[in-house]
Design a protein around this motif. Sequence first.
Motif, PDB file in Angstrom:
ATOM      1  N   THR A 183     -27.110  19.087  29.900  1.00 19.20           N
ATOM      2  CA  THR A 183     -25.768  19.090  30.515  1.00 19.20           C
ATOM      3  C   THR A 183     -24.700  18.663  29.502  1.00 19.20           C
ATOM      4  O   THR A 183     -23.553  19.122  29.590  1.00 19.20           O
ATOM      5  CB  THR A 183     -25.686  18.170  31.757  1.00 19.20           C
ATOM      6  OG1 THR A 183     -26.273  16.927  31.433  1.00 19.20           O
ATOM      7  CG2 THR A 183     -26.368  18.767  32.953  1.00 19.20           C
ATOM      8  N   SER A 184     -25.076  17.833  28.521  1.00 24.42           N
ATOM      9  CA  SER A 184     -24.101  17.412  27.510  1.00 24.42           C
ATOM     10  C   SER A 184     -23.674  18.568  26.610  1.00 24.42           C
ATOM     11  O   SER A 184     -22.621  18.505  25.981  1.00 24.42           O
ATOM     12  CB  SER A 184     -24.670  16.288  26.643  1.00 24.42           C
ATOM     13  OG  SER A 184     -24.975  15.184  27.434  1.00 24.42           O
ATOM     14  N   MET A 185     -24.521  19.587  26.522  1.00 24.43           N
ATOM     15  CA  MET A 185     -24.146  20.771  25.732  1.00 24.43           C
ATOM     16  C   MET A 185     -23.134  21.622  26.495  1.00 24.43           C
ATOM     17  O   MET A 185     -22.353  22.349  25.901  1.00 24.43           O
ATOM     18  CB  MET A 185     -25.384  21.618  25.434  1.00 24.43           C
ATOM     19  CG  MET A 185     -26.357  20.979  24.487  1.00 24.43           C
ATOM     20  SD  MET A 185     -27.719  22.131  24.270  1.00 24.43           S
ATOM     21  CE  MET A 185     -28.982  21.050  23.721  1.00 24.43           C
ATOM     22  N   LEU A 186     -23.184  21.536  27.833  1.00 23.44           N
ATOM     23  CA  LEU A 186     -22.338  22.402  28.666  1.00 23.44           C
ATOM     24  C   LEU A 186     -21.067  21.710  29.149  1.00 23.44           C
ATOM     25  O   LEU A 186     -20.026  22.331  29.310  1.00 23.44           O
ATOM     26  CB  LEU A 186     -23.127  22.884  29.895  1.00 23.44           C
ATOM     27  CG  LEU A 186     -24.500  23.503  29.630  1.00 23.44           C
ATOM     28  CD1 LEU A 186     -25.222  23.754  30.936  1.00 23.44           C
ATOM     29  CD2 LEU A 186     -24.350  24.794  28.851  1.00 23.44           C
ATOM     30  N   ILE A 221     -22.497  21.860  19.950  1.00 28.83           N
ATOM     31  CA  ILE A 221     -23.444  22.988  19.857  1.00 28.83           C
ATOM     32  C   ILE A 221     -22.812  24.190  20.563  1.00 28.83           C
ATOM     33  O   ILE A 221     -22.370  24.071  21.697  1.00 28.83           O
ATOM     34  CB  ILE A 221     -24.807  22.609  20.489  1.00 28.83           C
ATOM     35  CG1 ILE A 221     -25.452  21.486  19.678  1.00 28.83           C
ATOM     36  CG2 ILE A 221     -25.731  23.822  20.566  1.00 28.83           C
ATOM     37  CD1 ILE A 221     -26.692  20.880  20.300  1.00 28.83           C
ATOM     38  N   PRO A 222     -22.739  25.332  19.862  1.00 21.00           N
ATOM     39  CA  PRO A 222     -22.041  26.481  20.463  1.00 21.00           C
ATOM     40  C   PRO A 222     -22.814  27.105  21.628  1.00 21.00           C
ATOM     41  O   PRO A 222     -23.681  27.950  21.432  1.00 21.00           O
ATOM     42  CB  PRO A 222     -21.892  27.458  19.293  1.00 21.00           C
ATOM     43  CG  PRO A 222     -22.887  27.028  18.283  1.00 21.00           C
ATOM     44  CD  PRO A 222     -23.213  25.606  18.506  1.00 21.00           C
ATOM     45  N   THR A 223     -22.497  26.626  22.820  1.00 23.86           N
ATOM     46  CA  THR A 223     -23.053  27.195  24.059  1.00 23.86           C
ATOM     47  C   THR A 223     -21.865  27.443  24.996  1.00 23.86           C
ATOM     48  O   THR A 223     -20.788  26.877  24.769  1.00 23.86           O
ATOM     49  CB  THR A 223     -24.008  26.193  24.752  1.00 23.86           C
ATOM     50  OG1 THR A 223     -23.283  24.989  24.996  1.00 23.86           O
ATOM     51  CG2 THR A 223     -25.243  25.898  23.931  1.00 23.86           C
ATOM     52  N   PRO A 224     -22.041  28.239  26.043  1.00 25.62           N
ATOM     53  CA  PRO A 224     -20.938  28.378  27.009  1.00 25.62           C
ATOM     54  C   PRO A 224     -20.618  27.011  27.616  1.00 25.62           C
ATOM     55  O   PRO A 224     -21.528  26.222  27.884  1.00 25.62           O
ATOM     56  CB  PRO A 224     -21.522  29.317  28.077  1.00 25.62           C
ATOM     57  CG  PRO A 224     -22.695  29.950  27.451  1.00 25.62           C
ATOM     58  CD  PRO A 224     -23.212  29.030  26.409  1.00 25.62           C
ATOM     59  N   LYS A 225     -19.327  26.719  27.779  1.00 26.66           N
ATOM     60  CA  LYS A 225     -18.927  25.409  28.315  1.00 26.66           C
ATOM     61  C   LYS A 225     -18.524  25.542  29.787  1.00 26.66           C
ATOM     62  O   LYS A 225     -17.913  26.533  30.175  1.00 26.66           O
ATOM     63  CB  LYS A 225     -17.748  24.829  27.514  1.00 26.66           C
ATOM     64  CG  LYS A 225     -18.010  24.728  26.020  1.00 26.66           C
ATOM     65  CD  LYS A 225     -19.199  23.850  25.675  1.00 26.66           C
ATOM     66  CE  LYS A 225     -19.501  23.890  24.184  1.00 26.66           C
ATOM     67  NZ  LYS A 225     -20.817  23.301  23.846  1.00 26.66           N
ATOM     68  N   LEU A 226     -18.906  24.529  30.567  1.00 30.25           N
ATOM     69  CA  LEU A 226     -18.619  24.555  32.004  1.00 30.25           C
ATOM     70  C   LEU A 226     -17.436  23.653  32.333  1.00 30.25           C
ATOM     71  O   LEU A 226     -17.337  22.551  31.791  1.00 30.25           O
ATOM     72  CB  LEU A 226     -19.819  24.044  32.803  1.00 30.25           C
ATOM     73  CG  LEU A 226     -21.047  24.925  32.902  1.00 30.25           C
ATOM     74  CD1 LEU A 226     -22.101  24.221  33.735  1.00 30.25           C
ATOM     75  CD2 LEU A 226     -20.696  26.265  33.521  1.00 30.25           C
ATOM     76  N   CYS A 254      -7.191  17.704  26.609  1.00 36.51           N
ATOM     77  CA  CYS A 254      -8.006  16.542  27.001  1.00 36.51           C
ATOM     78  C   CYS A 254      -9.325  16.975  27.645  1.00 36.51           C
ATOM     79  O   CYS A 254      -9.336  17.609  28.697  1.00 36.51           O
ATOM     80  CB  CYS A 254      -7.232  15.650  27.965  1.00 36.51           C
ATOM     81  SG  CYS A 254      -8.196  14.220  28.476  1.00 36.51           S
ATOM     82  N   LYS A 255     -10.428  16.571  27.002  1.00 39.03           N
ATOM     83  CA  LYS A 255     -11.750  16.956  27.527  1.00 39.03           C
ATOM     84  C   LYS A 255     -12.222  16.022  28.645  1.00 39.03           C
ATOM     85  O   LYS A 255     -13.200  16.301  29.314  1.00 39.03           O
ATOM     86  CB  LYS A 255     -12.763  16.997  26.378  1.00 39.03           C
ATOM     87  CG  LYS A 255     -12.454  18.107  25.358  1.00 39.03           C
ATOM     88  CD  LYS A 255     -13.622  18.425  24.480  1.00 39.03           C
ATOM     89  CE  LYS A 255     -13.823  17.479  23.349  1.00 39.03           C
ATOM     90  NZ  LYS A 255     -12.890  17.627  22.214  1.00 39.03           N
ATOM     91  N   MET A 256     -11.509  14.895  28.811  1.00 37.86           N
ATOM     92  CA  MET A 256     -11.860  13.991  29.914  1.00 37.86           C
ATOM     93  C   MET A 256     -11.026  14.301  31.154  1.00 37.86           C
ATOM     94  O   MET A 256     -11.112  13.591  32.160  1.00 37.86           O
ATOM     95  CB  MET A 256     -11.655  12.527  29.503  1.00 37.86           C
ATOM     96  CG  MET A 256     -12.633  12.025  28.451  1.00 37.86           C
ATOM     97  SD  MET A 256     -14.371  12.076  28.945  1.00 37.86           S
ATOM     98  CE  MET A 256     -14.493  10.641  29.997  1.00 37.86           C
ATOM     99  N   ASN A 257     -10.205  15.351  31.074  1.00 38.05           N
ATOM    100  CA  ASN A 257      -9.368  15.816  32.193  1.00 38.05           C
ATOM    101  C   ASN A 257      -8.419  14.740  32.728  1.00 38.05           C
ATOM    102  O   ASN A 257      -8.273  14.571  33.942  1.00 38.05           O
ATOM    103  CB  ASN A 257     -10.234  16.365  33.343  1.00 38.05           C
ATOM    104  CG  ASN A 257     -11.282  17.340  32.861  1.00 38.05           C
ATOM    105  OD1 ASN A 257     -12.475  17.064  32.944  1.00 38.05           O
ATOM    106  ND2 ASN A 257     -10.851  18.452  32.307  1.00 38.05           N
TER     107      ASN A 257
END
Lengths: 290, 51
Positions: free
Chosen positions: A199-202, A110-115, A246-249
Amino acid sequence: MRIINFLKSRPFIQSIAAVAANAKIFGFFTGKIWQGNSKVVCVPGLNCYSCPGAVGAWPIGALQAVLGGNKHNFSFYVVGILILFGALLGRVICGFLCLFGFIQDLLYKIPTPKLKVPQKIDQPLRRLKYVSLAIPVIALPILLTNQFGIAPPYFCQWICPVGTLEGGIPLVLGNESLRSMLGFLFSWKMGILVFTILTSMLIYRPFCKYLCPLGAVYALFNRFSFYRMNVDETKCTGCKACEKKCKMNVEITKNINSPECIRCGDCKSVCKQGAITSGFCSRRQTEVAA
Amino acid sequence: MTKRTRNLTLYAKYGLLAVGVLFIALGLLREEQLVVLKKAVKICLECIGVG
């Protein structure tokens, strides 16, 4: 070729796994859950057994049921299943077979700002999932029992948002007697669910990173599982494009079989040198030492 | 990865697989699967947030 690529794509496999784990779809219309013998078997991912469509048991709930019962203080059956899944697949289950992981993937699209959680906060929070495995899943059902030696599934009752999403909402909508029983616990769990969704959106997969006890179990096996990832040191140029993706860092060039890697394969797709491989075969490629 | 580490990982893999199968067999002998089934076929009121 396009069709083959589509069939091999992660979202397709995740969709198939989600439908397979919830094949009794008619349950969503009747407001009842499946009561067949297939529920003796645990599914590998997080899929609440009180979901109207669920065909199997979820291992963490099953573990709490055995530990919290008055017959056994250890569950060879569920632990054996967890070891088997973990040894064969490790966290590829999180990346490909877990329904709640898939839901979080979709929410993040979902296009929201990502943290980006700062490392100082992120690293200690990652250990929280081991605490959630050790205390509410294992310790409390053994130690905190009623006069009959029975304990409720503490993790499922107070922490898990999945039971509310997959079981609570559809069952309460379809079953009037359940609606009349709603109280504080349902509000609490709805609060946790809404918080998790937001929080899953961010943040990418916050529940998997910080809270999931099943992810914690499989994380312990990532280093030893038959399904592995490898970095070919001779091909790797050290550009770190994989780590940026990598989104899991995960620090891929240092420790590709890190407990945090969910084997999503994003690193593989972004590596222009083709240095990253994955699979069940034990390749003779050099893995960069951790 | 050194040869020694690779060998240890290999032993760990097969060892874990064997332990997993052994544990499942022990669990079946103790009839733990019936506890799992009994829990899974009833609506878990705590899990869904009702009771």
